[in-house]
Design an enzyme around this catalytic site. Structure first.
Site, PDB file in Angstrom:
ATOM      1  N   SER A   1       3.288  10.340  47.828  1.00  0.00           N
ATOM      2  CA  SER A   1       3.624  11.475  46.362  1.00  0.00           C
ATOM      3  C   SER A   1       5.592  10.772  46.511  1.00  0.00           C
ATOM      4  O   SER A   1       5.493   9.044  47.070  1.00  0.00           O
ATOM      5  CB  SER A   1       4.614  12.575  47.610  1.00  0.00           C
ATOM      6  OG  SER A   1       5.546  12.068  47.841  1.00  0.00           O
ATOM      7  N   LYS A   2       5.546  10.814  45.210  1.00  0.00           N
ATOM      8  CA  LYS A   2       7.134   9.998  44.786  1.00  0.00           C
ATOM      9  C   LYS A   2       8.335  10.198  46.003  1.00  0.00           C
ATOM     10  O   LYS A   2       8.622   8.344  45.872  1.00  0.00           O
ATOM     11  CB  LYS A   2       7.483  10.752  43.695  1.00  0.00           C
ATOM     12  CG  LYS A   2       7.824  10.451  42.109  1.00  0.00           C
ATOM     13  CD  LYS A   2       8.549  11.189  41.304  1.00  0.00           C
ATOM     14  CE  LYS A   2       7.821  11.864  39.852  1.00  0.00           C
ATOM     15  NZ  LYS A   2       8.819  12.852  39.623  1.00  0.00           N
TER      16      LYS A   2
END
Ligand code: GLU
Length: 483
Positions: free
Chosen positions: A251-252
């Site tokens: 994820s980010k």
């Protein structure tokens, strides 16, 4: 005919997860001589991001995942943007109402929240108890006709179970109690994901749905919808989600997930596609470097493993370096570098010069951007001096002055000639070669990390080297003036 699709939602930048699923969908379609579709799922008004669709399509093209049908290329079963298909979803929701397989529900958001809370207190996980099923059909129609806001929900079985067959995992049983009466059509007339995805996959004749494992839980609902419409369901394949090194979901927060990031950093699309292809898939001979064409030729689902594949930017960097050094030919590497040089404001003169530089730099960079950072001095007469290089310049100033005289006397900078001259120069002064090389390197590049000196001198050429030495001495004088 096998038809696969990806169905990205335009909610942000183009995600590597979309490319990952896209690769497998593309490969499976191509392997079977089928078609690969891109459909934009833009019915969630709250999450819609302007420009996101263009970004996704651009990224797919950059990666070479050509689609046969899509919003910008059209196709026989368009439109391929869900916001342009609203009437279709309404018609299909109406069909289920007419069949008695769906019903209108009129709860306000507050009422729904209270129901959810009550269910939770009773330890029931799902969000709605189906109470609007009891409203007589005529009453529901009258309320709807009078304009009362409402949604349309699917009537799901109250007992028993729904068996889903995943091509990669086999049969999976979902208890009907865990499947809520999901909303199909929202009060604003927009469909929910479940209704839209089923209607579209059916009307677009999708035969094989390949998607991330996070969608597995929605498959029983979609299966029920296929049954309600009386349609054949597609085959389902749920691929494992990408993980970050360490095991967390990618994820980010755990890594770079934007395809644009990788493009801007100077990763090659071929390398990114190759790397994403190794997420779960391996070639029969286990080799790591392979093209999309080779993957298509060798692909079979038994070669896909379900263990969470780790997406490691460092490994991708390594693979990109392999592409730079071994897969692409020299001219291609030079061509790919040009836009990066341009955006750094650097001019390379002739292609011949650029390729000479690339030849010596090739073992020394992995991404195109890294090349620009490391090779800047080849294209910029105003290259900066790194602090370490300045120290070498100061220490070696005397030697460098003498060396300059020697170099000035050479007819040209052929490597054999400069090597002979510099070696003799060092020997005559009883200096280690390094003591001569480092100040020279610092002077003519501003850096201490460069390719071999004799190649460097040859590529830069005598005239330019002499000017650079002048500039380095001027820089030294400035440095001394500062003291
Ligand atoms: N729109 C969904 C997504 O954003 C598609 C899920 C599916 O493939 O069914 O991934």
């Amino acid at each position: 005919m096998v038809k696969t699709r990806i169905a990205p939602s335009p909610t942000g930048y183009p995600h590597v997860g979309t490319a990952y699923i896209g690769i497998f969908s593309y490969v499976w379609a191509r392997k079977n001589g089928g078609r690969f579709i891109v459909r934009i799922e833009d019915t969630d008004q709250n999450r819609y991001v302007e420009g996101a669709e263009e970004g996704i399509l651009r990224a797919l093209k950059w990666l070479g995942l050509d689609y046969d049908e899509g919003p910008d290329v059209g196709g026989p079963n368009g439109p391929y943007r869900q916001s342009e298909r609203l009437e279709l979803y309404r018609r299909h929701a109406q069909e289920l109402l007419d069949k008695g397989l769906a019903y209108r529900a009129f709860e306000t958001p507050e009422e729904l929240a209270a129901i959810r809370e009550e269910l939770q207190r009773k330890g029931l996980g799902y969000g709605y108890d189906g109470r609007a099923r009891k409203i007589p059909r005529a009453e529901a129609e009258a309320r709807a006709a009078a304009g009362e806001p409402h949604v349309i929900r699917l009537k799901t079985p109250e007992s028993g179970s729904v068996m889903v067959h995943d091509e990669l995992r086999g049969a999976i049983e979902f208890s009907s109690r865990e499947i809520p009466d999901v909303v199909l059509l929202k009060s604003d007339g927009y469909p929910t994901y479940h209704l839209a995805v089923v209607v579209d996959d059916h009307l677009m004749e999708v035969t094989d749905v390949i998607r991330g494992e996070d969608w597995l839980v929605s498959t029983p609902i979609q299966k029920l919808l296929y049954q309600a419409f009386g349609w054949d369901e597609p085959k389902w394949y749920h691929l494992p989600l990408l993980r970050a090194p360490g095991g967390a979901k990618l994820s980010k927060r755990t890594g770079h997930t934007s395809i644009d990031y990788y493009r801007e950093e100077g990763f090659l699309p071929e390398a990114l596609v190759n790397y994403l292809s190794t997420m779960g898939f391996s070639m029969p001979d286990e080799r790591e470097i392979f093209s999309l064409e080779e993957m298509i030729a060798a692909f079979s689902w038994d070669r896909v493993s379900l263990g969470g594949p780790v997406f490691d930017e460092e490994k991708l960097r390594w693979m990109n370096g392999k592409y730079v050094r071994e897969v692409l030919n020299l001219e291609e590497v030079c061509d790919r570098l040009k836009p990066f040089l341009q955006s750094a404001g650097l001019e390379w003169g002739t292609d011949e010069y650029l390729c000479q530089v690339v030849t010596v730099m090739r073992p020394r960079f992995e991404t195109l951007k890294e090349f620009v950072e490391k090779a800047r001095y080849f294209f910029d007469e105003n290259y900066p001096f790194a602090p370490k290089a300045e120290r070498e310049l100061r220490k070696g100033a005397e030697t460098l002055r003498e060396l300059k005289e020697l170099l000035a006397g050479l007819p040209d900078f052929a490597p054999e000639r400069t090597e002979e001259a510099i070696t003799a120069f060092a020997a005559a002064r009883d200096l280690k070669l390094r003591k001569v090389m480092q100040p020279l390197r610092a002077a003519i590049t501003g850096s201490l990390a460069t390719p071999g000196m004799y190649e460097l001198l040859e590529i830069l050429g005598k005239e330019r080297v002499m000017k650079r030495l002048e500039r380095a001495f001027a820089h030294l004088r400035e440095l001394e003036g500062d003291q």
